[in-house]
Design an enzyme around this catalytic site. Structure first.
Site, PDB file in Angstrom:
ATOM      1  N   GLY A 187      -9.982  -4.421   0.354  1.00 41.94           N
ATOM      2  CA  GLY A 187      -9.187  -4.389   1.575  1.00 41.94           C
ATOM      3  C   GLY A 187      -9.510  -3.185   2.441  1.00 41.94           C
TER       4      GLY A 187
ATOM      5  N   THR B 225       0.861  -1.177   0.000  1.00 43.42           N
ATOM      6  CA  THR B 225       0.000   0.000   0.000  1.00 43.42           C
ATOM      7  C   THR B 225       0.899   1.230   0.000  1.00 43.42           C
ATOM      8  OG1 THR B 225      -1.626  -1.165   1.379  1.00 43.42           O
ATOM      9  CG2 THR B 225      -1.837   1.205   1.275  1.00 43.42           C
TER      10      THR B 225
END
Length: 325
Positions: free
Chosen positions: A226, A196
């Site tokens: 997510g 990320t």
């Protein structure tokens, strides 16, 4: 403290055997982003403008898992997600299932500012992007040779993989497939991965903002969402602080990690670092994750329980630091 501050991350969970060359590439990218943020803040850009700018920069570079260079689904395609939040009024926008928008974080901001909603996904988000005239590209733009190879390894191992950023040369002996995987919802997965990107900023007017963007997990099920686009889980900002999380999304979702940092400051009077330390130690159960945060007092903080986290920080008083371990 006081004044503006910025923090940026490129993911929590780093292969301990990551080659030095890759480590230096990551540090250079984080430093470039910090310098861009510093220049913008010195030019009186708002916090929300800076977090979008920095995450766009990260999305455009294939080094980390967002935008170009995103992890691949089980079908070999890219499905990206992102969210952005302005602490002033707690305005927010989020998108999921993005396949052709060059910069998902900018689409998330448009959801916040140009739609009556906070969250759009899949075909609805793509249609909104066309209506707004954002830059669109073919899905192949986001796919890299490294990730094609890592997807192949993941399929051979029959596992979701966190680790997708290890060079393919010698990959049969690297930690892409580990002997003792952690569990995600009771199922084994690999441990290491920067998966990320995110940025948090407090500007000179003490306004906080946060932004997070990702391609998700390698070999994930199509349609999986997510923590990154979920306000309060992967991203949160209010008048007290801005937070961006990274790591095992399912654990971050269960722990509402980003919001908990703000809640501990608001309800228990903890300072920023104390709140960050508490959620990392008490809210992740057996999950692996990390986060970066800024406060309206110009403080920066971070925490992680993974092997490492790509991160960088800068404050108006001249402090600047980039680290991995």
């Amino acid at each position: 403290m006081g004044g503006w501050a910025i923090a940026v991350h490129g993911g929590a969970g780093v292969d301990p055997n990551l080659p030095q060359e890759r480590q230096e590439e990551a540090k250079q990218l984080l430093t470039r982003c910090l310098n861009l943020g510093i220049s913008s803040l010195r030019s009186s850009f708002s916090a929300i403008d800076v977090v979008e700018l920095i995450v766009r920069e990260l999305e455009s570079d294939p080094l980390f898992n967002s935008g170009r260079g995103s992890a691949l689904t089980e079908n070999g395609t890219v499905e990206m997600e992102a969210s952005i939040m302005d602490g002033s009024g707690r305005r927010c926008g989020a998108v999921s299932g993005i396949t052709t928008v060059k910069n998902p974080i900018s689409l998330a901001r448009l959801v916040m500012e140009k739609s009556p909603h906070s969250y759009l996904a899949f075909s609805g988000a793509e249609e909104f992007a066309k209506q707004q005239g954002v830059e669109m590209v073919d899905n192949n733009y986001f796919i890299t040779e490294d990730n094609i190879g890592m997807l192949k390894l993941a399929k051979e191992a029959n596992t979701i993989m966190f680790d997708y950023r290890i060079p393919l040369a010698g990959s049969e002996s690297c930690s892409a497939v580990v002997e003792s995987p952690i569990q995600m919802n009771g199922l084994p997965i690999s441990v290491y991965a920067p998966e990320t990107v995110g940025c948090v900023v407090v500007d000179s007017e003490r306004r906080c903002a946060a932004a997070t963007s990702t391609g998700g997990l390698m070999n994930k099920m199509t349609g999986r969402i997510g923590d990154s686009p979920l306000i309060g889980a992967g991203t949160y900002a209010c008048d007290l602080c801005g937070v961006s999380c990274t790591g095992e999304g399912e654990a971050i979702i269960r722990g509402t990690l980003a919001r908990d940092v703000a809640a501990l400051m608001e309800y228990k009077g903890l300072n920023l670092q104390e709140a960050v330390d508490y959620v990392i130690k008490k809210r992740l159960d057996n999950g692996k994750a990390g986060l970066i945060a800024v406060s309206n007092n110009g403080e920066v903080a971070y925490g992680f329980n993974s092997v490492g986290m790509f991160r960088g920080f800068a404050t108006e008083d001249g402090f600047m630091d980039v680290g991995i371990w």
